[in-house]
Scaffold this motif. Sequence first.
Motif, mmCIF file in Angstrom:
data_model
loop_
_atom_site.group_PDB
_atom_site.id
_atom_site.type_symbol
_atom_site.label_atom_id
_atom_site.label_comp_id
_atom_site.label_asym_id
_atom_site.label_seq_id
_atom_site.Cartn_x
_atom_site.Cartn_y
_atom_site.Cartn_z
ATOM 1 N N ALA A 476 0.766 -1.090 0.098
ATOM 2 C CA ALA A 476 -0.035 0.084 -0.046
ATOM 3 C C ALA A 476 0.793 1.142 0.011
ATOM 4 O O ALA A 476 0.112 2.314 0.192
ATOM 5 N N ILE A 526 -14.235 -4.930 -5.182
ATOM 6 C CA ILE A 526 -13.226 -3.644 -5.028
ATOM 7 C C ILE A 526 -13.190 -3.175 -6.464
ATOM 8 O O ILE A 526 -13.086 -3.816 -7.426
ATOM 9 N N ASP A 528 -11.830 0.210 -7.181
ATOM 10 C CA ASP A 528 -10.916 0.883 -7.085
ATOM 11 C C ASP A 528 -9.569 0.214 -7.624
ATOM 12 O O ASP A 528 -9.078 -0.714 -6.818
ATOM 13 N N THR A 530 -6.483 0.769 -8.055
ATOM 14 C CA THR A 530 -5.060 0.881 -7.132
ATOM 15 C C THR A 530 -5.206 0.199 -6.240
ATOM 16 O O THR A 530 -4.345 -0.486 -5.642
ATOM 17 N N GLN A 531 -6.374 0.255 -5.385
ATOM 18 C CA GLN A 531 -6.748 -0.484 -4.117
ATOM 19 C C GLN A 531 -6.537 -1.933 -4.435
ATOM 20 O O GLN A 531 -6.171 -2.844 -3.638
ATOM 21 N N LEU A 535 -3.937 -4.748 -2.681
ATOM 22 C CA LEU A 535 -4.534 -5.765 -1.907
ATOM 23 C C LEU A 535 -3.878 -7.198 -2.390
ATOM 24 O O LEU A 535 -3.266 -8.037 -1.798
#
Lengths: 549, 416
Positions: A476, A526, A528, A530-531, A535
């Motif tokens: 992250a 999810i 997003d 990038t998220q 992850l």
Amino acid sequence: MKTAIVLSLLTLAWMPVRVAAQHAALTPQDSAFHALNRLAYGPRPGDVPRVAADGVMPWIDRQLAPERIDDDRLAERERQFQILAYGRADLAAMYTEEQRERRERKLAAAADTMADPAASPIAQRGRRLAGEFADLAIVRAALSERQLYEVMVDFWTNHFNVYVAKGADRFLTPDYIEHTIRPRAMGKFEDLLIATARSPAMLFYLDNWESVAPGSVPPAALRVRARPFFGRRPGLFDPMHDPARQDSVRRRALERMPKGINENYARELLELHTLGVDGGYTQQDVIDVARIFTGWSIERPQQAGDFQFHDWAHDRSEKHVLGVRFEGGHDMDEGIRLLKLLANHPATMHHVSRKLCERFVNDDPPDGCVDDAVAAWRRSNGDIREVLRAIFHGPDFWAVENVRAKVKTPLEFVVSAARAVLAQPDTSPRLAQVVARLGEPLYLHVAPDGYPEREAAWVNSGALLDRMNAAVALAAGKLQGITVALDSIVSVGDAEQLIGVVNEKILGGAMSENTKQVLRRQLAGINDPTQARALVVGLAIGGPEFQRQ
Amino acid sequence: MTISRRVFVKSGGLALFSFGLDPLFLARAAFAVRPPASPSDRILVCLFQRGAVDGLNMIVPHGDPIYYRERPRIAVPEKDVVDLDGYFGLHPRLAALKPLWDSKSLAAIHAVGSPDATRSHFDAQDYLESGTPGVKATSDGWLNRYCQHDREHQDTPFRAVAFGPQLPRILAGSAPTLAIDDLQAFGLRAPQPVARDRLTRAFEELYAGAATGLLSASSREAFEAVEMLKRLDPGQYRPANEADYPRGKLGKALLEIAQLIQADVGLQVAFADVTGWDTHVNQGATEGQLAGRLGELGQALAAFTRDLGERMRDVVVLTMSEFGRTVRENGNSGTDHGHATAMLVLGGPVNGGKVLGKWPGLDAAQRFEARDVAVTTDFRDLFAELLARHLGARDLSAIFPGFMPDPARFPGAISG
């Protein structure tokens, strides 16, 4: 001994056949991934196909000659580390200065509570220097092109362990790593052994600097009365002027004087550095080894002085070690002769070779690996490169049952994670702190045996959770002290693409079906991208496949 | 259900999250033959006064004029000492412990220490933790060896816990032990509880499906511990009986230990460090540096016993330190590194109201190397007694290799 030689000849004769069989079992990619996990701190993205295309054996041979590998980028990074600009005498002076300040502050203080020693400047400064120094080890491991060399520096640092928080070792250890271990990590074992024996850091850590023949008195001690305070003349109000006080100073100085042999270094030299605990030595051998090393000392340890042989402290009588007679009166030569004897002793070859096989092949190393290494040791008179070459060319290294058979140590985990995401560590001790949290703080193993080579020492529930946390934070971009550029590794795509790329680039294709399913489920909610990527990368690095090598 | 791990027995609902028992897990669980009820509920809490506490100002020999003669500036004045038996007394800042002495659940062992003469903190702490004075190469600690050798005791992730950022040497070794820096933060970290649960579940599934060997067993223990702590909700803990823990690391560690004991998660051995005892300069007497540290210790221990209440029946707290300090004060109104020190034991099973151990006296001729309190009780005899008589350890020679613990030499810290 004869049998061993015959056996190793047999092994040599069989080797090509067994190697050929293994290469059939491992694809070039698998072989490259395996070699990068063991000889290096894990692959960076792109390393596996590159090594596979060039050939894994040529890559291994290049790693065995680190001096021919260009490492300018690391050299540039090293210049950011202030610790490298200081000599050990500088570090000692800073330490003494801080100690004096602390003492004065305490004398002046009338506080009800003593300040927490952990928060005192002396501890903070020591910690900061130790922190930068520990982080330097991580930066080198992560960024150096001479990967095998860095792995060997870690191996020998651990084999010839010193504890940085013991007294003068606070300022002697950096010098020990830079000038004792690193220049000899790929040389002859004998040279490395002699260098550690003479190093102030080891002499201090294992107390040999205070080991003296019983009854010996340093010439300086007799002058205590005449020159009470380092040449300072007694003044009118000088407490030293008081004869009673002067006597007590002298008595205390004499009390503090070492009074006999200290067996500590002698024992660990035999048990840990050379022969091994079952190496066939006796308690009497330990005593005679200690007598041989009487007088191996340090010139002014509190000022980080150099090695010094004190002939006044040396036991001049005859000694016997492992049945070999050491005629008295040969001063330092006795110790050098003994170290050469030990370095080339069959028990030493076996003990150290076995440890190398533990490190590179399996926690329970196959006998064949150890035999190959011992044979190479004998052929090459203990040339570390040749011993390693024998291990890497041997069939056991490539055996399918030894691939992914080891769990990464805390250092290996942190560095391989950093490499997997092309992270750039800075000079802050943050990554070193992660390694510490995972259970093996650098240069802080208190016992002389170094950190064990076996997984039971570092695999436990608390440390595993910490690995997961570190992985999630790293992915992250929330791990301080390190810059991560996931964009250059994993482009944002749909779930299947993401999982595929992470499997290929980070897990070397080892991702299990179960892991893929778990990742798919996790990605389902999810949106997003990038998220999602963070992850998947976090779960992959914190997950079970990445813990193995 | 053949699984007899304490966690499942004690908190039945928790069995819900057990899954996929592989053979290795069963092999580990096989150690867990349920022993008779009593020793299994017993708990040992060890506090390490790192830095060498001055035993003479903690348990003061106020009946001895030599004590006052040798310490003109730092002796605790007779009028301030909390008398215990006419000869020894507590430092006044430990007065909170006097009721425990009166109820016979506090004892002190004086002149206890290491047979090794070293005055180096490094070596002496090492020996105290390894339990092998004079032998440097011992790789594990004696509390871990206890866990290795008495494995029939229920196996839970919380059996042996060190409260601090790192596992100390005394608990290092092959038996599973845990270092917990902060009970509330133990486990996966995420900004919100929902995200945290989700992340925990994800990793749990990853490891359940793909981990092998020790990774598998350890990860299972980890998620078991996380789940148990979640149910415990440590943030909500309120000490009982208005127990007032002092602020600071020691108070927090003891509060968390009390919490785990109350929660019945199988804690058997707990450990915490207490620093600040290396009083070379301006040590102080009734007030001052050492008084401050002792005040915190006394208040923390008093709060702990108050909080646990009846549960102290099964608990013994031991304080220990690597060595004591010089009998005579030094030129900086402090004390230098010495030899024997004093240790405290408190709790229900303690043979309290006594200063145990043979008192060697303070006369110069009776001192060790004419300067320090001589050691008359080898610390291993005290530790061995606690392990054997309190925790029910049987194989003492495996826990203290090279030493033959002899009940005849036990200081008598545990009653009956």
